[in-house]
Design a protein around this motif. Structure first.
Motif, PDB file in Angstrom:
ATOM      1  N   LYS A 291      39.156  24.337  65.893  1.00 23.92           N
ATOM      2  CA  LYS A 291      39.776  23.617  65.097  1.00 23.92           C
ATOM      3  C   LYS A 291      40.045  24.378  63.696  1.00 23.92           C
ATOM      4  O   LYS A 291      38.659  24.751  63.281  1.00 23.92           O
ATOM      5  CB  LYS A 291      39.199  22.173  64.746  1.00 23.92           C
ATOM      6  CG  LYS A 291      39.355  21.229  66.322  1.00 23.92           C
ATOM      7  CD  LYS A 291      38.358  20.076  65.708  1.00 23.92           C
ATOM      8  CE  LYS A 291      38.890  19.108  64.793  1.00 23.92           C
ATOM      9  NZ  LYS A 291      38.208  17.818  64.568  1.00 23.92           N
ATOM     10  N   TYR A 292      40.933  24.883  63.146  1.00 20.94           N
ATOM     11  CA  TYR A 292      40.897  25.406  62.069  1.00 20.94           C
ATOM     12  C   TYR A 292      41.530  24.530  60.926  1.00 20.94           C
ATOM     13  O   TYR A 292      42.390  23.799  60.863  1.00 20.94           O
ATOM     14  CB  TYR A 292      41.833  26.649  62.101  1.00 20.94           C
ATOM     15  CG  TYR A 292      41.122  27.698  63.127  1.00 20.94           C
ATOM     16  CD1 TYR A 292      39.930  28.741  62.628  1.00 20.94           C
ATOM     17  CD2 TYR A 292      41.421  27.949  64.474  1.00 20.94           C
ATOM     18  CE1 TYR A 292      39.308  29.302  63.456  1.00 20.94           C
ATOM     19  CE2 TYR A 292      41.152  28.903  65.227  1.00 20.94           C
ATOM     20  CZ  TYR A 292      39.948  29.784  64.666  1.00 20.94           C
ATOM     21  OH  TYR A 292      39.236  30.656  65.614  1.00 20.94           O
ATOM     22  N   TYR A 293      41.389  24.766  59.700  1.00 19.32           N
ATOM     23  CA  TYR A 293      41.994  24.455  58.391  1.00 19.32           C
ATOM     24  C   TYR A 293      42.204  25.691  57.448  1.00 19.32           C
ATOM     25  O   TYR A 293      41.752  26.648  57.311  1.00 19.32           O
ATOM     26  CB  TYR A 293      41.179  23.435  57.595  1.00 19.32           C
ATOM     27  CG  TYR A 293      40.122  24.089  56.675  1.00 19.32           C
ATOM     28  CD1 TYR A 293      40.054  24.605  55.536  1.00 19.32           C
ATOM     29  CD2 TYR A 293      38.632  23.963  57.253  1.00 19.32           C
ATOM     30  CE1 TYR A 293      39.115  25.044  54.705  1.00 19.32           C
ATOM     31  CE2 TYR A 293      37.487  24.719  56.645  1.00 19.32           C
ATOM     32  CZ  TYR A 293      37.627  24.993  55.256  1.00 19.32           C
ATOM     33  OH  TYR A 293      36.626  25.741  54.469  1.00 19.32           O
ATOM     34  N   TYR A 294      43.584  25.406  56.814  1.00 18.57           N
ATOM     35  CA  TYR A 294      44.061  26.498  56.103  1.00 18.57           C
ATOM     36  C   TYR A 294      45.059  26.062  55.190  1.00 18.57           C
ATOM     37  O   TYR A 294      45.420  24.925  55.359  1.00 18.57           O
ATOM     38  CB  TYR A 294      44.737  27.640  56.919  1.00 18.57           C
ATOM     39  CG  TYR A 294      45.766  27.170  58.038  1.00 18.57           C
ATOM     40  CD1 TYR A 294      47.078  26.895  57.490  1.00 18.57           C
ATOM     41  CD2 TYR A 294      45.363  26.714  59.216  1.00 18.57           C
ATOM     42  CE1 TYR A 294      48.125  26.347  58.381  1.00 18.57           C
ATOM     43  CE2 TYR A 294      46.255  26.199  60.125  1.00 18.57           C
ATOM     44  CZ  TYR A 294      47.418  25.694  59.816  1.00 18.57           C
ATOM     45  OH  TYR A 294      48.656  25.229  60.591  1.00 18.57           O
ATOM     46  N   LYS A 295      45.204  26.708  54.126  1.00 18.35           N
ATOM     47  CA  LYS A 295      46.227  26.307  53.157  1.00 18.35           C
ATOM     48  C   LYS A 295      47.728  26.181  53.775  1.00 18.35           C
ATOM     49  O   LYS A 295      48.161  26.933  54.244  1.00 18.35           O
ATOM     50  CB  LYS A 295      46.315  27.180  51.730  1.00 18.35           C
ATOM     51  CG  LYS A 295      45.052  27.362  51.032  1.00 18.35           C
ATOM     52  CD  LYS A 295      44.916  28.430  50.016  1.00 18.35           C
ATOM     53  CE  LYS A 295      43.704  28.491  49.526  1.00 18.35           C
ATOM     54  NZ  LYS A 295      43.799  29.548  48.346  1.00 18.35           N
ATOM     55  N   ASP A 303      50.026  23.693  65.895  1.00 16.27           N
ATOM     56  CA  ASP A 303      50.589  22.260  65.570  1.00 16.27           C
ATOM     57  C   ASP A 303      49.546  21.549  64.614  1.00 16.27           C
ATOM     58  O   ASP A 303      48.535  21.365  65.170  1.00 16.27           O
ATOM     59  CB  ASP A 303      50.715  21.580  66.682  1.00 16.27           C
ATOM     60  CG  ASP A 303      51.763  21.968  67.765  1.00 16.27           C
ATOM     61  OD1 ASP A 303      52.741  22.852  67.142  1.00 16.27           O
ATOM     62  OD2 ASP A 303      51.791  22.358  68.771  1.00 16.27           O
ATOM     63  N   PRO A 304      50.029  21.385  63.523  1.00 19.41           N
ATOM     64  CA  PRO A 304      49.238  20.517  62.533  1.00 19.41           C
ATOM     65  C   PRO A 304      48.676  19.256  63.142  1.00 19.41           C
ATOM     66  O   PRO A 304      49.548  18.607  63.773  1.00 19.41           O
ATOM     67  CB  PRO A 304      50.065  20.422  61.174  1.00 19.41           C
ATOM     68  CG  PRO A 304      51.095  21.428  61.267  1.00 19.41           C
ATOM     69  CD  PRO A 304      51.350  21.607  63.004  1.00 19.41           C
ATOM     70  N   GLU A 305      47.547  19.077  62.886  1.00 21.09           N
ATOM     71  CA  GLU A 305      46.705  17.617  63.443  1.00 21.09           C
ATOM     72  C   GLU A 305      46.609  16.859  61.964  1.00 21.09           C
ATOM     73  O   GLU A 305      47.014  15.514  62.379  1.00 21.09           O
ATOM     74  CB  GLU A 305      45.501  18.140  63.921  1.00 21.09           C
ATOM     75  CG  GLU A 305      45.786  18.711  65.464  1.00 21.09           C
ATOM     76  CD  GLU A 305      46.140  18.124  66.367  1.00 21.09           C
ATOM     77  OE1 GLU A 305      46.052  16.982  66.555  1.00 21.09           O
ATOM     78  OE2 GLU A 305      46.901  18.699  67.241  1.00 21.09           O
ATOM     79  N   GLU A 306      46.129  17.230  61.220  1.00 22.18           N
ATOM     80  CA  GLU A 306      45.676  16.380  59.942  1.00 22.18           C
ATOM     81  C   GLU A 306      45.995  17.088  58.631  1.00 22.18           C
ATOM     82  O   GLU A 306      46.289  18.295  58.534  1.00 22.18           O
ATOM     83  CB  GLU A 306      44.220  16.133  59.941  1.00 22.18           C
ATOM     84  CG  GLU A 306      43.896  15.212  61.034  1.00 22.18           C
ATOM     85  CD  GLU A 306      42.179  14.987  61.054  1.00 22.18           C
ATOM     86  OE1 GLU A 306      41.800  14.182  60.321  1.00 22.18           O
ATOM     87  OE2 GLU A 306      41.532  15.599  61.865  1.00 22.18           O
ATOM     88  N   ASN A 307      46.368  16.656  57.377  1.00 20.85           N
ATOM     89  CA  ASN A 307      46.249  16.973  56.313  1.00 20.85           C
ATOM     90  C   ASN A 307      45.285  16.442  55.166  1.00 20.85           C
ATOM     91  O   ASN A 307      44.816  15.439  55.415  1.00 20.85           O
ATOM     92  CB  ASN A 307      47.653  16.432  55.457  1.00 20.85           C
ATOM     93  CG  ASN A 307      48.854  17.375  56.161  1.00 20.85           C
ATOM     94  OD1 ASN A 307      49.052  18.539  55.995  1.00 20.85           O
ATOM     95  ND2 ASN A 307      49.655  16.357  56.845  1.00 20.85           N
ATOM     96  N   PHE A 308      44.461  17.538  54.519  1.00 24.01           N
ATOM     97  CA  PHE A 308      43.528  17.304  53.685  1.00 24.01           C
ATOM     98  C   PHE A 308      43.917  17.795  52.274  1.00 24.01           C
ATOM     99  O   PHE A 308      44.776  18.544  52.084  1.00 24.01           O
ATOM    100  CB  PHE A 308      42.173  18.011  53.927  1.00 24.01           C
ATOM    101  CG  PHE A 308      41.830  17.572  55.386  1.00 24.01           C
ATOM    102  CD1 PHE A 308      40.957  16.578  55.866  1.00 24.01           C
ATOM    103  CD2 PHE A 308      42.357  18.404  56.358  1.00 24.01           C
ATOM    104  CE1 PHE A 308      40.522  16.166  57.145  1.00 24.01           C
ATOM    105  CE2 PHE A 308      42.064  18.115  57.871  1.00 24.01           C
ATOM    106  CZ  PHE A 308      41.052  16.936  58.134  1.00 24.01           C
ATOM    107  N   ASP A 313      36.848  18.302  52.775  1.00 25.10           N
ATOM    108  CA  ASP A 313      37.169  17.405  53.650  1.00 25.10           C
ATOM    109  C   ASP A 313      37.289  17.945  54.907  1.00 25.10           C
ATOM    110  O   ASP A 313      37.247  17.273  55.894  1.00 25.10           O
ATOM    111  CB  ASP A 313      38.048  16.481  53.001  1.00 25.10           C
ATOM    112  CG  ASP A 313      37.920  15.615  51.706  1.00 25.10           C
ATOM    113  OD1 ASP A 313      36.684  15.448  51.516  1.00 25.10           O
ATOM    114  OD2 ASP A 313      38.787  15.235  50.851  1.00 25.10           O
ATOM    115  N   ALA A 314      38.115  18.971  54.930  1.00 24.78           N
ATOM    116  CA  ALA A 314      38.670  19.662  56.177  1.00 24.78           C
ATOM    117  C   ALA A 314      37.246  20.017  57.130  1.00 24.78           C
ATOM    118  O   ALA A 314      37.252  19.635  58.273  1.00 24.78           O
ATOM    119  CB  ALA A 314      39.633  20.648  56.095  1.00 24.78           C
ATOM    120  N   ALA A 315      36.396  20.500  56.212  1.00 24.29           N
ATOM    121  CA  ALA A 315      34.942  21.181  57.055  1.00 24.29           C
ATOM    122  C   ALA A 315      34.331  19.847  57.676  1.00 24.29           C
ATOM    123  O   ALA A 315      33.770  19.951  58.542  1.00 24.29           O
ATOM    124  CB  ALA A 315      34.308  21.924  56.176  1.00 24.29           C
ATOM    125  N   ALA A 316      34.395  18.985  56.941  1.00 22.25           N
ATOM    126  CA  ALA A 316      33.586  17.507  57.175  1.00 22.25           C
ATOM    127  C   ALA A 316      34.208  16.999  58.431  1.00 22.25           C
ATOM    128  O   ALA A 316      33.540  16.373  59.241  1.00 22.25           O
ATOM    129  CB  ALA A 316      33.700  16.757  55.935  1.00 22.25           C
TER     130      ALA A 316
END
Length: 327
Positions: A291-295, A303-308, A313-316
């Motif tokens: 699972k990754y988060y990015y700008k 495929d996007p799963e969530e928006n923060f 919040d993404a790291a949490a």
């Protein structure tokens, strides 16, 4: 002459001077107190006006994705907010006559927009009956325009985006300078070193000239209000002028307001920059399952799963940071 007579003579001679000096001292103290009070009122009004410059009712008027300096300024709301706060702090919020008197000491208000600036000042026009009317109103937006000796024209913005006429190609072009470099015959757009210097100096010089002109022209109308003060553009440092064009903003001048035996003169600048929240996307790498988060401006084949709203919040939520390759 007896010593008592000398004492009486001394008191008669110096007492008037002492009384006058005491009156002047108290007057000066009152002036200083009022100047502090008036300056605080002016700064507060400008700050409140600056905060609402970027408040728009339509989504398409909000900041553009490519530039955090592009806004459609809400000049009417900013002007209304400025005067409402100013009247409140001067204690004339319910006094139309007092409001008119206070407004008469404001020769001009300016707003810097993304691609030009507005001036709110006394303007004459002819009504439907043919009568000449003079009242404060917005003048048309004036672009940050520049032209060179070869006939090229450039309309600057608050960043590197330009609207330009290429005299050799006889066509209008637009875009960021760095994208147009090498694609046009306009020398300044190909000059990385001097572009920003010329852009800033052009914007500041144009605004200085217009402010000076309309403040000076206001003297004709001031006499109608019984104001004998000569309005003129105050000395403002080049650094302060340059700071005003970093983002959209509003500026106002107060001059000639009676304070004791003196006049109160001041100006204030207020910025309207909006700090946007960074949209963070949470996604899963289909090959590794990580699972990754990015700008949001980054491009990854996930495929996007969530928006923060932020990285914390993404790291949490169990996502790991992934940097953009194009940053």
């Amino acid at each position: 002459m007896k010593i008592t007579n000398l004492a009486i003579l001394f008191v008669c001679i110096f007492l008037p001077f002492m009384l006058v000096l005491d009156m002047r001292t108290r007057d000066q103290e009152t002036v200083l107190q009022l100047e502090v009070q008036y300056s605080a009122a002016l700064r507060t009004a400008i700050q409140d006006a600056g905060k609402v410059l970027n408040m728009n009712e339509l989504q398409e008027y909000e900041a553009a994705y490519e530039s955090d300096k592009f806004f459609k300024v809400n000049k009417e709301l900013a002007l209304d907010t400025f005067f409402r706060t100013l009247y409140l702090n001067f204690g004339v919020e319910n006094d139309p006559i007092g409001q008119g008197t206070l407004a008469s000491y404001i020769p001009v208000i300016g707003i810097t927009d993304y691609d030009g600036y507005y001036l709110y000042t006394m303007t004459e026009y002819t009504d439907t009956t043919g009568q000449t009317i003079a009242r404060p109103m917005w003048r048309p937006k004036k672009p940050y325009a520049y032209s060179d000796s070869r006939g090229n024209t450039i309309n600057f913005t608050l960043d590197s985006y330009v609207y330009a006429y290429d005299a050799d190609q006889r066509e209008w072009i637009q875009g960021y300078r760095e994208d147009l470099a090498g694609e046009t015959s306009i020398p300044l757009l190909n000059d990385t070193a001097n572009f920003d210097t010329v852009r800033r100096s052009t914007i500041v010089r144009s605004m200085q000239e217009d402010f000076a002109y309309f403040i000076n022209a206001y003297n004709e109308y001031a006499t109608r209000y019984g104001i004998s003060y000569t309005f003129k553009l105050p000395e403002i440092s080049q650094e302060e002028w340059t700071n005003t064009i970093s983002d959209i903003g509003i500026m106002a001048f107060i001059q000639g307001m009676p304070v004791g035996h003196q006049t109160y003169n001041n100006y204030a600048f207020g910025g309207g920059r909006l700090v946007k929240k960074t949209n963070i996307i949470g996604a899963i790498d289909p090959q590794t399952g990580i699972k990754y988060y990015y700008k949001a401006r980054c491009s990854f084949p996930y495929d996007p799963e969530e928006n923060f709203d932020n990285a914390k919040d993404a790291a949490a939520a169990g996502y790991f940071p992934k940097e953009c390759v194009n940053e």
